[in-house]
Design an enzyme around this catalytic site. Sequence first.
Site, PDB file in Angstrom:
ATOM      1  N   ASP A 147       0.842  -1.195   0.000  1.00  0.00           N
ATOM      2  CA  ASP A 147       0.000   0.000   0.000  1.00  0.00           C
ATOM      3  C   ASP A 147       0.882   1.252   0.000  1.00  0.00           C
ATOM      4  OD1 ASP A 147      -1.855   1.973   0.269  1.00  0.00           O
ATOM      5  OD2 ASP A 147      -2.600   1.344   2.236  1.00  0.00           O
ATOM      6  N   HIS A 169       7.950 -12.225  24.571  1.00  0.00           N
ATOM      7  CA  HIS A 169       7.807 -11.198  23.543  1.00  0.00           C
ATOM      8  C   HIS A 169       6.517 -10.417  23.752  1.00  0.00           C
ATOM      9  CE1 HIS A 169      10.902 -13.601  21.512  1.00  0.00           C
ATOM     10  NE2 HIS A 169      11.130 -12.538  20.763  1.00  0.00           N
ATOM     11  N   LYS A 225       2.822 -10.831  19.115  1.00  0.00           N
ATOM     12  CA  LYS A 225       3.570 -11.887  18.409  1.00  0.00           C
ATOM     13  C   LYS A 225       2.673 -13.107  18.202  1.00  0.00           C
ATOM     14  CE  LYS A 225       8.058 -14.235  18.351  1.00  0.00           C
ATOM     15  NZ  LYS A 225       8.338 -13.759  16.983  1.00  0.00           N
TER      16      LYS A 225
END
Length: 261
Positions: A34, A147, A151
Amino acid sequence: MRIGIAGITGRVGRLLVQEVLAAGAVLSGGTTRDPEQARDLALPDGAVLLTDMVGLARISDVVIDFTHADTVVSHAGALVEGGAAWVLGTTGLSGAQLAAVQAAVRRIAVVHAANFSPGVTLVQRLATLMGRTLPAESYDAEIVEMHHRQKVDAPSGTALAIGEAVARGREVALADVRESGRDGHTGPRKTGAIGFAALRGGQIVGEHELLFTSADEQITLSHRAFDRRIFATGAVRAALWLKNRDSDLYNMEDVLGLPPL
C-alpha cells in the site's frame, strides 16, 4: 552498495531505512502493498516504491527481507531473476520454503538468520559449546522466551535457533528431543529433552534465557533486546558484508567472522 528493503513500511522496514542511510549505503527503494502507507517515509532522492520484488531486485545489489514466511518462495524466485543478494530474517519456514531458499543459494548469496543481533549470535555459539560439553544425561536444557503481546508464533524463531544450537552440540535433531507447551499431567521430564516455554505480554521486544540445570548446579545464558533497531543494524551489517560474496548460504556467525566450531 545499493540496498533494497522488502516491506519498507513495516516496523522493522522503517528502521532499516534509517540504518541503511546511516551506514552510507544507497537506498535503492522498497516494496509495499500500500503506497499510501509510505507517505510519511523520509526517502532520499532516487529511492523508489514498488509493489513487485523482481523490480526491486533489478535495481538493488542486495535486498533485506523481514516480511513473512508466506512470501519466501516468491521472493526467492524474484531475487534470483533480478540478480540481487538476499538478507533474510523471516523465521518459521516450512520444508517447501526452506527448499526455495536452498535453490536460491545456487544462484545468489544469501544470509539467513533467525536473529541479526550480535549478542544473540554469540548466545547461539555458546549454546552449541555448552550442548557439546554438558552431558544430556546430567544437564537438562530449557529455553524461556518472552515477547510482545502481538507476536503470533511460539516458540520464537530465536528460541528455536538457540534450541537448534544446543541440539547441534549434542549431535541430535531438535525435532526428536523438543518439548514445549507442557500442560496437565505430563509425567516426568524426559532425559535429553530440550524444553521451551513462551511468555507473551506488553511490548517486550525480545527476551531469551537458556538454562542448563543438573542436580548440583545451574548455568544460565540470557539476552534482552531493548530496541528493534538492533535487528535492523545487524541486517544492514550483513547486507554490506555480502558485497562480492559467492553464491552460497551464510549466517550471522559468518558475518561476525567467527571461526568454525
